[in-house]
Design a protein around this motif. Structure first.
Motif, PDB file in Angstrom:
ATOM      1  N   VAL A  16      -2.074 -20.414 -13.559  1.00  0.00           N
ATOM      2  CA  VAL A  16      -2.959 -19.808 -12.574  1.00  0.00           C
ATOM      3  C   VAL A  16      -2.091 -19.341 -11.406  1.00  0.00           C
ATOM      4  O   VAL A  16      -1.006 -19.887 -11.171  1.00  0.00           O
ATOM      5  CB  VAL A  16      -4.054 -20.809 -12.116  1.00  0.00           C
ATOM      6  CG1 VAL A  16      -3.452 -22.018 -11.394  1.00  0.00           C
ATOM      7  CG2 VAL A  16      -5.106 -20.125 -11.254  1.00  0.00           C
ATOM      8  N   GLY A  17      -2.563 -18.333 -10.688  1.00  0.00           N
ATOM      9  CA  GLY A  17      -1.751 -17.699  -9.654  1.00  0.00           C
ATOM     10  C   GLY A  17      -1.393 -18.572  -8.463  1.00  0.00           C
ATOM     11  O   GLY A  17      -0.425 -18.269  -7.749  1.00  0.00           O
ATOM     12  N   MET A  18      -2.129 -19.650  -8.250  1.00  0.00           N
ATOM     13  CA  MET A  18      -1.838 -20.487  -7.080  1.00  0.00           C
ATOM     14  C   MET A  18      -2.389 -21.895  -7.248  1.00  0.00           C
ATOM     15  O   MET A  18      -3.457 -22.084  -7.845  1.00  0.00           O
ATOM     16  CB  MET A  18      -2.431 -19.851  -5.816  1.00  0.00           C
ATOM     17  CG  MET A  18      -1.955 -20.468  -4.522  1.00  0.00           C
ATOM     18  SD  MET A  18      -2.329 -19.396  -3.114  1.00  0.00           S
ATOM     19  CE  MET A  18      -1.270 -18.004  -3.495  1.00  0.00           C
ATOM     20  N   THR A  19      -1.680 -22.859  -6.724  1.00  0.00           N
ATOM     21  CA  THR A  19      -2.135 -24.250  -6.720  1.00  0.00           C
ATOM     22  C   THR A  19      -3.072 -24.481  -5.532  1.00  0.00           C
ATOM     23  O   THR A  19      -3.106 -23.677  -4.591  1.00  0.00           O
ATOM     24  CB  THR A  19      -0.943 -25.213  -6.578  1.00  0.00           C
ATOM     25  OG1 THR A  19      -0.305 -24.970  -5.304  1.00  0.00           O
ATOM     26  CG2 THR A  19       0.065 -25.024  -7.701  1.00  0.00           C
ATOM     27  N   GLY A  42      -6.564 -25.074 -16.868  1.00  0.00           N
ATOM     28  CA  GLY A  42      -5.481 -25.157 -17.842  1.00  0.00           C
ATOM     29  C   GLY A  42      -4.206 -25.739 -17.266  1.00  0.00           C
ATOM     30  O   GLY A  42      -3.378 -26.300 -17.983  1.00  0.00           O
ATOM     31  N   SER A  43      -4.044 -25.617 -15.946  1.00  0.00           N
ATOM     32  CA  SER A  43      -2.866 -26.154 -15.269  1.00  0.00           C
ATOM     33  C   SER A  43      -3.116 -27.533 -14.667  1.00  0.00           C
ATOM     34  O   SER A  43      -2.234 -28.100 -14.013  1.00  0.00           O
ATOM     35  CB  SER A  43      -2.411 -25.200 -14.153  1.00  0.00           C
ATOM     36  OG  SER A  43      -1.983 -23.964 -14.682  1.00  0.00           O
ATOM     37  N   GLY A  44      -4.341 -28.046 -14.875  1.00  0.00           N
ATOM     38  CA  GLY A  44      -4.658 -29.374 -14.344  1.00  0.00           C
ATOM     39  C   GLY A  44      -5.240 -29.363 -12.948  1.00  0.00           C
ATOM     40  O   GLY A  44      -5.292 -30.402 -12.281  1.00  0.00           O
ATOM     41  N   PHE A  45      -5.705 -28.195 -12.471  1.00  0.00           N
ATOM     42  CA  PHE A  45      -6.325 -28.075 -11.155  1.00  0.00           C
ATOM     43  C   PHE A  45      -7.776 -27.623 -11.335  1.00  0.00           C
ATOM     44  O   PHE A  45      -8.037 -26.628 -12.013  1.00  0.00           O
ATOM     45  CB  PHE A  45      -5.571 -27.062 -10.283  1.00  0.00           C
ATOM     46  CG  PHE A  45      -4.096 -27.358 -10.177  1.00  0.00           C
ATOM     47  CD1 PHE A  45      -3.653 -28.527  -9.579  1.00  0.00           C
ATOM     48  CD2 PHE A  45      -3.157 -26.464 -10.667  1.00  0.00           C
ATOM     49  CE1 PHE A  45      -2.290 -28.808  -9.488  1.00  0.00           C
ATOM     50  CE2 PHE A  45      -1.801 -26.727 -10.576  1.00  0.00           C
ATOM     51  CZ  PHE A  45      -1.365 -27.899  -9.986  1.00  0.00           C
ATOM     52  N   PHE A  46      -8.695 -28.346 -10.726  1.00  0.00           N
ATOM     53  CA  PHE A  46     -10.116 -28.115 -10.971  1.00  0.00           C
ATOM     54  C   PHE A  46     -10.798 -27.477  -9.760  1.00  0.00           C
ATOM     55  O   PHE A  46     -10.253 -27.473  -8.645  1.00  0.00           O
ATOM     56  CB  PHE A  46     -10.778 -29.435 -11.375  1.00  0.00           C
ATOM     57  CG  PHE A  46     -10.190 -30.002 -12.636  1.00  0.00           C
ATOM     58  CD1 PHE A  46     -10.659 -29.603 -13.874  1.00  0.00           C
ATOM     59  CD2 PHE A  46      -9.121 -30.892 -12.587  1.00  0.00           C
ATOM     60  CE1 PHE A  46     -10.102 -30.098 -15.051  1.00  0.00           C
ATOM     61  CE2 PHE A  46      -8.553 -31.397 -13.750  1.00  0.00           C
ATOM     62  CZ  PHE A  46      -9.037 -30.991 -14.985  1.00  0.00           C
ATOM     63  N   SER A 309       4.785 -24.960 -14.764  1.00  0.00           N
ATOM     64  CA  SER A 309       5.038 -23.557 -14.422  1.00  0.00           C
ATOM     65  C   SER A 309       4.267 -23.100 -13.191  1.00  0.00           C
ATOM     66  O   SER A 309       4.804 -22.388 -12.335  1.00  0.00           O
ATOM     67  CB  SER A 309       4.685 -22.661 -15.616  1.00  0.00           C
ATOM     68  OG  SER A 309       5.493 -22.958 -16.724  1.00  0.00           O
ATOM     69  N   THR A 310       2.992 -23.483 -13.096  1.00  0.00           N
ATOM     70  CA  THR A 310       2.180 -23.053 -11.958  1.00  0.00           C
ATOM     71  C   THR A 310       2.729 -23.603 -10.650  1.00  0.00           C
ATOM     72  O   THR A 310       2.816 -22.887  -9.641  1.00  0.00           O
ATOM     73  CB  THR A 310       0.713 -23.488 -12.142  1.00  0.00           C
ATOM     74  OG1 THR A 310       0.147 -22.756 -13.231  1.00  0.00           O
ATOM     75  CG2 THR A 310      -0.114 -23.226 -10.894  1.00  0.00           C
ATOM     76  N   MET A 311       3.140 -24.869 -10.649  1.00  0.00           N
ATOM     77  CA  MET A 311       3.698 -25.439  -9.420  1.00  0.00           C
ATOM     78  C   MET A 311       5.023 -24.779  -9.060  1.00  0.00           C
ATOM     79  O   MET A 311       5.278 -24.454  -7.897  1.00  0.00           O
ATOM     80  CB  MET A 311       3.861 -26.949  -9.571  1.00  0.00           C
ATOM     81  CG  MET A 311       2.540 -27.696  -9.605  1.00  0.00           C
ATOM     82  SD  MET A 311       2.699 -29.471  -9.325  1.00  0.00           S
ATOM     83  CE  MET A 311       3.572 -29.948 -10.821  1.00  0.00           C
ATOM     84  N   ALA A 312       5.870 -24.538 -10.068  1.00  0.00           N
ATOM     85  CA  ALA A 312       7.159 -23.897  -9.818  1.00  0.00           C
ATOM     86  C   ALA A 312       6.974 -22.482  -9.287  1.00  0.00           C
ATOM     87  O   ALA A 312       7.706 -22.034  -8.387  1.00  0.00           O
ATOM     88  CB  ALA A 312       7.991 -23.876 -11.095  1.00  0.00           C
ATOM     89  N   LEU A 313       5.978 -21.761  -9.812  1.00  0.00           N
ATOM     90  CA  LEU A 313       5.733 -20.391  -9.385  1.00  0.00           C
ATOM     91  C   LEU A 313       5.186 -20.334  -7.962  1.00  0.00           C
ATOM     92  O   LEU A 313       5.653 -19.543  -7.134  1.00  0.00           O
ATOM     93  CB  LEU A 313       4.774 -19.704 -10.356  1.00  0.00           C
ATOM     94  CG  LEU A 313       4.521 -18.214 -10.120  1.00  0.00           C
ATOM     95  CD1 LEU A 313       5.818 -17.427 -10.195  1.00  0.00           C
ATOM     96  CD2 LEU A 313       3.519 -17.670 -11.128  1.00  0.00           C
TER      97      LEU A 313
END
Length: 361
Positions: A16-19, A42-46, A309-313
């Motif tokens: 996803v584009g942002m955490t 999908g990245s574990g953020f709801f 990946s999402t956190m790194a991005l």
């Protein structure tokens, strides 16, 4: 500014584009952030995580595009999104225009402001927004390559690390950039013999200094490539030309010189691939075989490890998103020469030379 984070709809793309942490920072500056419902799952953020960070949840992708002045995402808009992109809307994402004429034409037609992560370039000539995903993809290339070397999936049946009394597998890495070095590091860690090729002697000297003795360097040319493909089990394509189409370092006729079951992982697939026979695949159907050579050409490899990946991005994109939101794209790119290099298409005009060259414009 109104900032929209749509749900990625590319095959098996769970990033996803942002955490939520990124959303929290943007709202501190007074910006409004809209998240499409379930975009981060999908990245574990709801949704509730984003709500707590100050975001507003919208039901559909059309609503997100419709209300937002800037879209922040991971992958290029897909065909179903083309009509959703609006004139003067900032779209900040990975585009890789040189590998898709259809996408390029669609974004020209949209009259939007297309800023590509992969061409933002710092003062040292590195690509800070591409680097973390290149790190992920380089490491994953060995992980996936090792799996597809197994006989049940038509590989050579080679264990990369070998065992006592049996020689380890051999890995050929094309390119000593971020992808290549991360791939070499992972392969070396498994105990494989690694050969890494590049035309940049400065990079080869660096690899020679930091890698263990079973990682060897050679200058990249067709003669050396043809020599090594005959004896290596896994070939990693990690060549990048900034914003341009990747060169074909391995041609179709070379496949016949490889041993049956050799595996190619072409990480350069987003830029057209550095293997002539490369065509984009998905996590759902990741490989195909030509002349008994297994090709793994998934165009969004880091999407398989979306939490990491999402956190790194977000770590690297957020400062630029804040700058664009605070100043608007014109002032932000005027004040930041690094961000200015991210401008690819502006209100219907291609402004990045390598894209013009790719399509002979």
């Amino acid at each position: 500014m109104k900032i929209g984070i749509p749900k990625e709809i590319k095959n098996n793309e769970s990033r996803v584009g942002m955490t939520p942490a990124g959303v929290y920072e943007l709202t501190k500056y007074g910006h409004t952030v809209y998240i499409q419902s379930t975009a981060g799952e999908g990245s574990g953020f709801f949704d509730n995580d984003y709500k707590k960070a100050g975001a507003l949840i919208l039901d559909t992708i059309g609503q997100v595009y419709g209300i937002s002045e800037m879209i922040v995402k991971v992958k290029e808009p897909t065909e179903v999104e083309y009509a959703l992109v609006q004139p003067q809307q900032i779209v900040f994402t990975y585009f890789h225009f040189a590998s898709s004429e259809a996408l390029t034409e669609a974004m020209i037609k949209s009259k939007s402001i297309c800023i590509a992560y992969e061409t933002v370039e710092d003062d040292e000539g590195t690509l800070p927004l591409l680097t973390p995903m290149s790190e992920v993809a380089g490491r994953m290339a060995i992980q996936q390559g090792a799996k597809y070397l197994e006989k049940p999936v038509k590989g050579r049946g080679v264990l990369l690390g070998g065992v006592p009394g049996v020689a380890p597998g051999r890995v050929l890495v094309l390119g000593a950039g971020i992808v290549g070095i991360q791939a070499a590091k992972m392969a070396a860690g498994l105990g494989a013999h690694v050969t890494i090729l590049d035309i940049n002697m400065k990079r080869l000297r660096y690899v020679n200094d930091v890698m263990p003795p079973h990682v060897v360097t050679e200058f990249s040319n067709e003669f050396n490539i043809r020599k090594h493909i005959k004896t290596h089990d896994l070939i990693i394509g990690g060549v990048l030309l900034k914003g341009a189409k990747a060169p074909n370092l391995i041609t179709k006729d070379m496949l016949k010189e490889m041993r049956p079951g050799t595996v190619i992982v072409d990480v350069a697939v987003d830029q057209g691939g550095c293997v002539e026979t490369t065509k984009p695949t998905t996590h759902e159907d990741p490989i195909y075989i030509i002349d008994d050579v297994v090709h793994y050409c998934v165009a969004n490899m880091p999407g398989a490890v979306p939490h990491t990946s999402t956190m790194a991005l977000t770590n690297v994109t957020l400062p630029y998103v804040i700058k664009l939101a605070n100043l608007g794209w014109q002032k932000a790119t005027e004040k930041d020469a690094c961000l200015q290099k991210g401008l690819n298409i502006v209100e219907g005009e291609i402004v990045y030379d390598e894209i013009k060259e790719a399509f002979q414009i």
